[in-house]
Scaffold this motif. Structure first.
Motif, PDB file in Angstrom:
ATOM      1  N   ASN A   1       0.892 -14.488  -3.009  1.00 26.11           N
ATOM      2  CA  ASN A   1       0.853 -13.819  -1.956  1.00 26.11           C
ATOM      3  C   ASN A   1       0.235 -12.330  -1.842  1.00 26.11           C
ATOM      4  O   ASN A   1       0.398 -11.781  -2.989  1.00 26.11           O
ATOM      5  CB  ASN A   1       2.275 -13.830  -1.263  1.00 26.11           C
ATOM      6  N   LEU A   2      -0.376 -11.646  -1.082  1.00 19.49           N
ATOM      7  CA  LEU A   2      -0.678 -10.417  -0.835  1.00 19.49           C
ATOM      8  C   LEU A   2       0.512  -9.799  -1.067  1.00 19.49           C
ATOM      9  O   LEU A   2       1.556  -9.980  -0.629  1.00 19.49           O
ATOM     10  CB  LEU A   2      -1.573 -10.198   0.343  1.00 19.49           C
ATOM     11  N   PRO A   3       0.610  -8.271  -1.456  1.00 20.45           N
ATOM     12  CA  PRO A   3       1.785  -7.419  -1.358  1.00 20.45           C
ATOM     13  C   PRO A   3       2.371  -7.336   0.099  1.00 20.45           C
ATOM     14  O   PRO A   3       1.655  -7.145   0.964  1.00 20.45           O
ATOM     15  CB  PRO A   3       1.146  -6.096  -1.739  1.00 20.45           C
ATOM     16  N   PRO A   4       3.496  -7.648  -0.039  1.00 14.60           N
ATOM     17  CA  PRO A   4       4.169  -7.738   1.470  1.00 14.60           C
ATOM     18  C   PRO A   4       4.807  -6.449   1.979  1.00 14.60           C
ATOM     19  O   PRO A   4       5.351  -6.471   2.997  1.00 14.60           O
ATOM     20  CB  PRO A   4       5.135  -8.667   1.172  1.00 14.60           C
ATOM     21  N   GLY A   5       4.444  -5.125   1.759  1.00 17.74           N
ATOM     22  CA  GLY A   5       5.189  -3.981   2.010  1.00 17.74           C
ATOM     23  C   GLY A   5       6.487  -4.166   1.187  1.00 17.74           C
ATOM     24  O   GLY A   5       6.444  -4.424  -0.094  1.00 17.74           O
TER      25      GLY A   5
ATOM     26  N   ILE B   1       2.708  -6.876   6.268  1.00 20.21           N
ATOM     27  CA  ILE B   1       2.489  -5.639   6.879  1.00 20.21           C
ATOM     28  C   ILE B   1       1.267  -6.002   7.869  1.00 20.21           C
ATOM     29  O   ILE B   1       0.914  -5.091   8.332  1.00 20.21           O
ATOM     30  CB  ILE B   1       2.288  -4.672   6.155  1.00 20.21           C
ATOM     31  N   ALA B   2       0.655  -7.033   7.835  1.00 22.58           N
ATOM     32  CA  ALA B   2      -0.561  -7.583   8.364  1.00 22.58           C
ATOM     33  C   ALA B   2      -0.667  -7.208   9.902  1.00 22.58           C
ATOM     34  O   ALA B   2      -1.602  -6.830  10.636  1.00 22.58           O
ATOM     35  CB  ALA B   2      -1.052  -8.881   8.226  1.00 22.58           C
ATOM     36  N   SER B   3       0.666  -7.130  10.680  1.00 21.97           N
ATOM     37  CA  SER B   3       0.753  -7.206  12.043  1.00 21.97           C
ATOM     38  C   SER B   3       1.349  -5.916  12.501  1.00 21.97           C
ATOM     39  O   SER B   3       1.883  -5.629  13.604  1.00 21.97           O
ATOM     40  CB  SER B   3       1.532  -8.149  12.708  1.00 21.97           C
ATOM     41  N   LEU B   4       1.674  -5.119  11.368  1.00 22.54           N
ATOM     42  CA  LEU B   4       2.340  -3.674  11.541  1.00 22.54           C
ATOM     43  C   LEU B   4       1.404  -2.554  11.921  1.00 22.54           C
ATOM     44  O   LEU B   4       0.509  -1.819  11.189  1.00 22.54           O
ATOM     45  CB  LEU B   4       3.086  -3.293  10.359  1.00 22.54           C
ATOM     46  N   PRO B   5       1.678  -1.928  13.000  1.00 21.96           N
ATOM     47  CA  PRO B   5       0.770  -0.670  13.369  1.00 21.96           C
ATOM     48  C   PRO B   5       1.318   0.343  12.352  1.00 21.96           C
ATOM     49  O   PRO B   5       2.199   0.632  11.883  1.00 21.96           O
ATOM     50  CB  PRO B   5       1.267  -0.444  14.910  1.00 21.96           C
ATOM     51  N   GLY B   6       0.124   1.268  12.183  1.00 21.28           N
ATOM     52  CA  GLY B   6       0.060   2.329  11.234  1.00 21.28           C
ATOM     53  C   GLY B   6       0.141   1.954   9.773  1.00 21.28           C
ATOM     54  O   GLY B   6       0.183   2.640   9.108  1.00 21.28           O
TER      55      GLY B   6
ATOM     56  N   GLU C   1      -5.136  -2.625   3.665  1.00 17.05           N
ATOM     57  CA  GLU C   1      -6.554  -2.537   3.035  1.00 17.05           C
ATOM     58  C   GLU C   1      -6.451  -2.535   1.497  1.00 17.05           C
ATOM     59  O   GLU C   1      -6.765  -3.490   0.758  1.00 17.05           O
ATOM     60  CB  GLU C   1      -7.427  -1.640   3.390  1.00 17.05           C
ATOM     61  N   LYS C   2      -5.618  -1.761   0.963  1.00 15.71           N
ATOM     62  CA  LYS C   2      -5.074  -1.556  -0.385  1.00 15.71           C
ATOM     63  C   LYS C   2      -4.415  -2.818  -0.932  1.00 15.71           C
ATOM     64  O   LYS C   2      -4.753  -3.263  -1.988  1.00 15.71           O
ATOM     65  CB  LYS C   2      -4.070  -0.192  -0.486  1.00 15.71           C
ATOM     66  N   ALA C   3      -3.622  -3.419  -0.181  1.00 15.96           N
ATOM     67  CA  ALA C   3      -2.882  -4.786  -0.611  1.00 15.96           C
ATOM     68  C   ALA C   3      -3.957  -5.869  -0.756  1.00 15.96           C
ATOM     69  O   ALA C   3      -4.067  -6.640  -1.720  1.00 15.96           O
ATOM     70  CB  ALA C   3      -1.819  -5.089   0.490  1.00 15.96           C
ATOM     71  N   VAL C   4      -4.914  -5.918  -0.143  1.00 13.90           N
ATOM     72  CA  VAL C   4      -6.084  -6.935  -0.203  1.00 13.90           C
ATOM     73  C   VAL C   4      -6.634  -6.691  -1.563  1.00 13.90           C
ATOM     74  O   VAL C   4      -6.947  -7.718  -2.162  1.00 13.90           O
ATOM     75  CB  VAL C   4      -6.856  -6.904   1.115  1.00 13.90           C
TER      76      VAL C   4
ATOM     77  N   ALA D   1      -7.284  -8.415  13.708  1.00 14.09           N
ATOM     78  CA  ALA D   1      -8.211  -7.521  13.158  1.00 14.09           C
ATOM     79  C   ALA D   1      -8.233  -7.387  11.626  1.00 14.09           C
ATOM     80  O   ALA D   1      -9.169  -7.067  10.878  1.00 14.09           O
ATOM     81  CB  ALA D   1      -8.208  -6.153  13.897  1.00 14.09           C
ATOM     82  N   ASN D   2      -6.904  -7.264  11.224  1.00 16.12           N
ATOM     83  CA  ASN D   2      -6.627  -7.026   9.948  1.00 16.12           C
ATOM     84  C   ASN D   2      -7.049  -8.302   9.189  1.00 16.12           C
ATOM     85  O   ASN D   2      -7.419  -8.337   7.980  1.00 16.12           O
ATOM     86  CB  ASN D   2      -5.208  -6.825   9.598  1.00 16.12           C
ATOM     87  N   LEU D   3      -6.806  -9.575   9.696  1.00 16.40           N
ATOM     88  CA  LEU D   3      -6.984 -10.718   9.012  1.00 16.40           C
ATOM     89  C   LEU D   3      -8.688 -10.758   8.893  1.00 16.40           C
ATOM     90  O   LEU D   3      -9.133 -11.289   7.843  1.00 16.40           O
ATOM     91  CB  LEU D   3      -6.431 -11.814   9.842  1.00 16.40           C
ATOM     92  N   ARG D   4      -9.308 -10.665  10.090  1.00 17.15           N
ATOM     93  CA  ARG D   4     -10.705 -10.604   9.815  1.00 17.15           C
ATOM     94  C   ARG D   4     -11.223  -9.901   8.831  1.00 17.15           C
ATOM     95  O   ARG D   4     -12.172 -10.168   8.057  1.00 17.15           O
ATOM     96  CB  ARG D   4     -11.289 -10.199  11.137  1.00 17.15           C
TER      97      ARG D   4
END
Length: 261
Positions: A60-64, A73-78, A84-87, A124-127
């Motif tokens: 998994n990507l880093p989850p917060g 955190i992919a759906s979390l505003p702010g 992007e750093k997690a990716v 948007a984040n997933l794209r």
């Protein structure tokens, strides 16, 4: 013929994490997966994979802040810059581990009224993440997760997953079809496999309802394994379950597919 990856976050907990690679190989697994590798240097994990001839199927990507209850955190505003750093971090590990598949946890939805805005951000984040992964030859996954194990999780149903994947519109964004979560939320697993296998790049299993070995509980996994074979599924099946006792003692279900240790 199904190929199985041991989930080292749940299985072989009788030994420390880095020793679980050897335990999985000795038990006959040819692949492994786990939740997060980030507490260990990538080189140490890569060395264990090489030593034991294992394929890293997924992580998994880093989850917060997982310890504080964050589940992505992919759906979390702010949190866009953090995402992007997690990716970037996940892709660095993927290169070192020669892992071609990553899962992106969506995060929690505290208020259903926020779903519309959160979904736009999620897409948007997933794209962006999928495009970064594509440049590395990596497939990115989204996974519907049941609300019993993770109350408030953003993504819960396979049809939701398809809608998100279609909205993102990137060829390397696929579905992680976890049959345990699907059974809890939707049931009718054979029909769900038939309906969603076209977008599925990774499958996971566990017994229902206790999430123990797949030969315990209400799911007829041998039937589903045969169905996956008939439908031509070529990907990994991740064994994301909690053994009832010592891991090796519960591997009777695995005997027909065990490789020579």
């Amino acid at each position: 013929m199904p190929k199985f990856a041991a989930n080292l976050s749940m299985m072989f907990q009788e030994v420390p994490f880095l020793d679980r690679f050897g335990a999985a190989a000795q038990a006959g697994f040819s692949g492994v997966e786990f939740l997060f590798p980030y507490e260990h240097p990538a080189g140490e994990i890569a060395a264990r994979l090489d030593e034991h001839g294992l394929t890293q199927a997924l992580f998994n990507l880093p989850p917060g802040d997982f310890s504080k209850g964050e589940r992505g955190i992919a759906s979390l505003p702010g949190r866009e810059a953090e995402f992007e750093k997690a990716v970037e971090t996940a892709l660095a590990y993927a290169r070192a581990l020669r892992c071609r598949t990553l899962h992106c946890m969506a995060g929690l939805l505290p208020d259903e009224a926020e779903r519309g805005a959160r979904e736009k951000l999620y897409v948007a984040n997933l794209r962006k993440a999928a495009r970064a992964c594509a440049a590395e030859g990596v497939t990115l996954l989204v996974e519907p997760i049941n609300t019993r194990d993770i109350p408030g999780y953003f993504l819960n149903y396979q049809a939701q997953g398809r809608r998100i994947i279609e909205a993102v519109g990137e060829a390397n964004l696929k579905l992680q079809l976890d049959l345990y979560h699907c059974q809890v939320m939707e049931g009718d697993l054979a029909r769900h496999i038939e309906a969603f296998l076209d977008i599925a790049a990774h499958i996971q299993i566990a017994g229902v309802p206790e999430r123990h070995e797949p030969d315990v509980g209400e799911i007829n996994y041998p039937y589903l394994f045969e169905l996956l074979d008939r439908l031509g599924y070529q990907g990994w099946i991740g064994c994301e379950y909690r053994p009832r006792g010592r891991t090796e003692d519960g591997l009777g279900w695995f005997a027909p597919w065990r490789r020579k240790a």
